[in-house]
Design an enzyme around this catalytic site. Structure first.
Site, short mmCIF file in Angstrom:
data_model
loop_
_atom_site.label_atom_id
_atom_site.label_comp_id
_atom_site.label_asym_id
_atom_site.label_seq_id
_atom_site.Cartn_x
_atom_site.Cartn_y
_atom_site.Cartn_z
CE1 TYR A 101 -3.69 2.78 1.12
CE2 TYR A 101 -1.70 3.63 2.13
CZ TYR A 101 -2.83 3.79 1.65
OH TYR A 101 -3.43 5.03 1.85
CD GLU A 189 -5.75 5.08 -0.32
OE1 GLU A 189 -6.12 5.31 0.93
OE2 GLU A 189 -6.62 4.05 -0.86
#
Lengths: 380, 292
Positions: A101, A189
């Site tokens: 991530y 993101e």
């Protein structure tokens, strides 16, 4: 303003971030050609403004172009939460050996951006932070200092990223920071950042939230994006520059100022009712805005009463009262309307409403008005 | 005289020739605020409401002794106005402008903080400051406030007016009222104001008007618990707001589990503040803590 996956990936591509090839389609028949161009084996991904697509059946594999058509057909038109799937993204399949991530967002308490990295990608990062906090690292980036490879390296290694992936990861993070700054993002993101079986890093998904206040310098981009709501009433409110959010209840609410409107919703709940919407009419609260606002607030079969809560500061209550009279005379609403005017010239405002003989309940205090509107809604 | 404001205050209005700037300059002058100059590039030499206009903030400091600025400049140019005021030596800047790109504000706040650490910025997207009966720097409607001993700090405009009006009607006056602004990145925060209120002899109790989003209220709660010596009444708007939905301005957005109204209320309550669940319960709560 939130982007869809394919819109975000187009932005990533502009910054030379590695993204799989893909094509967005709106008709299932187009999936065959798209899949063929992408090598036959593809992913079919629903393009909606919400997470949890995988669980909802919005991400599927297809091993042949014909299967791609079939899967796209199933997906187009389905509902994922409150969003209908109108577009699907046909994307080349990527093998997965590891998922990370990577993200940037605001840290409001420090007035700086956050950089977040986790060795556990492909899942909700908030959940990882709660359940496996040692797998998540979060640091502030000072714009005066900039972001440098050593920071990314240090944090990524501490979060458990494998050393052999660090080189690619650093380069991707520095580019992602450029997206964050360059596109005026509130959030960027990559989740998951996929390490393929060949050991290459590629962006599995994109999530970008743009700052609407900066839209003036990204006009072309903003105009090209899908609106992030399907609701026709929310869309109309947006066109009219009225801040509106639909909720589940039956007491429609109009007020001036975001804080006061939120407080009115709280009060409706406190008095035993449920608010039907958030609607901030803004500064002026004059008749044109009032007309559109009343139309928007009443545009739902669930609504049983309307509460108008205006506090007159610089805008005087007598002006607001005249605006309300004009509108009510013009649209003849059938539901009970409770009006509360407080602040500058409130007494003049109330007596103007009284003398007009329009069918509204006029209240002096916020509590009285809320209780009345809730009672009307209960009567149905 | 009040929080941030003393008798030496000399105000320059940046963007004084715009519609908002001109209108509110008139209201501030009526309220008795000491406005010594206006700044509007290209309009230097003109006079509006008996206030002399200059092309640059630096000139207003040199010729009129300006030490405080209020900014009404449109969003695309407002950060330039912030930088200009800070470099000219202005030490208190109140930025009214709404809609400044967040990252522009972030950069400006950070740079000014490092290069001009003495400079305090209120806002952006602040309604300003009022010391009832004495001075007003902002767009706050002066007529609904009354002088007294309750301080108010808030993230919102009309909601603050609503609560102050209830206080005024209940016979409770206010010492200093400050709106910190609704944007994601702002200068002065709740905790900075609590520090000042703690030392302010004019203030007996403080009312905090919070909103969902950010962590200002949680930080304030921490300070109240450990250092604040006066009674606090708090209301946080947005208890019924759904997560992830943007309600109005950028300040009011909940991200995941942090920043919900109930978590903020809980933190404030645990810190010893009296919390209420609607704005119309604030006045009674204040009466109680003041022992009236």
């Amino acid at each position: 303003m939130k982007t869809l996956e394919y819109e975000g990936k187009a932005i990533f591509d502009k910054y030379r971030l590695p993204v799989p090839s893909g094509k967005v389609i709106t008709e299932a028949s187009k999936a065959e050609e798209a899949a063929r161009e992408l090598g036959g084996e593809v992913m079919i991904k629903a393009q909606v403004h919400t997470g949890g697509r995988g669980k909802a059946g919005g991400i599927k594999k297809a091993s042949t172009p014909l299967e791609a058509v079939q899967k796209a057909e199933e997906m187009l038109g389905m509902m994922i939460k409150e969003y209908r799937v109108k577009k699907v993204y046909i994307e080349e399949q990527v093998s997965i050996s590891k998922e990370y991530y990577l993200g940037f967002t605001y840290d409001r308490s420090k007035n700086l951006p956050f950089f977040i990295v986790s060795s556990s990608g492909g899942v909700d990062i908030e959940k990882v932070a709660q359940e496996d906090p040692e797998k998540v690292r979060r640091i502030n980036i000072d714009p005066l200092w900039g972001i440098h490879p050593y920071q990314v390296r240090r944090e990524a290694l501490m979060a458990g990223v494998k050393y052999e992936h660090i080189g690619q990861l650093v380069s991707v993070v520095l580019k992602l920071y450029n997206v964050f700054l360059g596109e005026d993002a509130r959030l960027t993101e990559i989740n998951p950042a996929i390490i393929t079986e060949e050991g290459t890093l590629i962006c599995g998904d994109s999530k970008i939230e743009l700052d609407s206040s900066a839209a003036f310098r990204h006009r072309e981009l903003f105009d090209s994006l899908e609106p992030d709501t399907d609701d026709p009433v929310e869309l109309r409110a947006r066109e009219e520059n009225i801040s509106f959010v639909k909720l589940e209840g039956n007491v429609a609410v109009i007020g001036n100022g975001a804080g006061l409107v939120m407080a009115t919703l709280d009060s409706v709940s406190r008095e035993g009712g449920t608010p039907a919407n958030f609607l901030d009419i803004g500064g002026g609260a004059l008749s044109k805005q009032m007309e559109t606002s009343i139309e928007i607030a009443l545009d739902s079969p669930k609504v049983k009463s309307l509460l108008i809560n205006i506090f007159g500061g610089i805008t005087r209550c007598d002006e607001v009262a005249r605006g309300i009279i004009e509108v009510v005379k013009y649209i003849h609403p059938e539901l009970p309307i409770v009006v509360r005017l407080g602040g500058t010239n409130e007494e003049e405002g109330r007596s103007i409403l009284n003398e007009s003989k329009i069918r509204v309940d006029i209240c002096k205090t916020m509590r009285e008005a809320t209780v009345k509107a809730v009672a009307y809604a209960e009567e149905g | 005289m009040g929080i941030f404001i003393d008798n030496e205050m000399k105000v320059v209005v940046q963007g004084i020739t715009g519609r908002e700037g001109k209108y509110h300059t008139g209201l501030m002058l009526q309220y008795g605020t000491n406005i010594v100059a206006g700044c509007s590039p290209g309009k230097g030499g003109q006079i509006i409401n008996e206030v002399p206009i200059y092309d640059a903030v630096e000139e207003t400091v040199r010729h009129e002794g300006a030490n405080t600025s209020i900014i009404f400049v449109p969003p695309g140019f407002a950060v330039d106005a912030l930088y200009e005021a800070a470099e000219a030596g202005i030490r208190l800047i109140i930025c009214i402008t709404e809609g400044i790109p967040a990252l522009d504000a972030m950069h400006a706040l950070r740079r000014i903080d490092v290069i001009y650490p003495e400079t305090r910025i209120i806002g952006p997207n602040s309604p300003g400051i009022i010391i009832p009966g004495k001075s007003l720097i902002g767009i706050i409607p002066g007529n609904i406030f009354s002088p007294g001993r309750v301080g108010i700090i808030s993230r919102s405009g009309t909601l603050t007016y609503q609560i102050a009006y209830d206080l005024t009607n209940a016979g409770i006056g206010q010492s200093s009222v400050i709106g910190v602004g609704g944007d994601p990145f702002i200068g002065v925060k709740f905790i900075d104001l609590l520090e000042l209120f703690n030392e302010d002899p004019e203030t007996e109790a403080v009312c905090i008007i919070g909103e969902i989003g950010g962590s200002d209220e949680e930080e304030a709660a921490d300070y109240i618990k450990n250092k604040f010596s006066k009674p606090v009444v708090a209301y946080v708007a947005g208890q019924t707001a759904p997560a992830g939905k943007k309600m109005g301005h950028a300040g009011a957005i909940i991200s995941a589990t942090a920043g919900t109204a109930s978590s903020k209320m809980k933190a404030l309550k645990e810190a010893g503040a009296v919390t209420v669940s609607t704005p119309y319960e604030v006045a009674d709560a204040i009466k109680n803590v003041l022992g009236k």
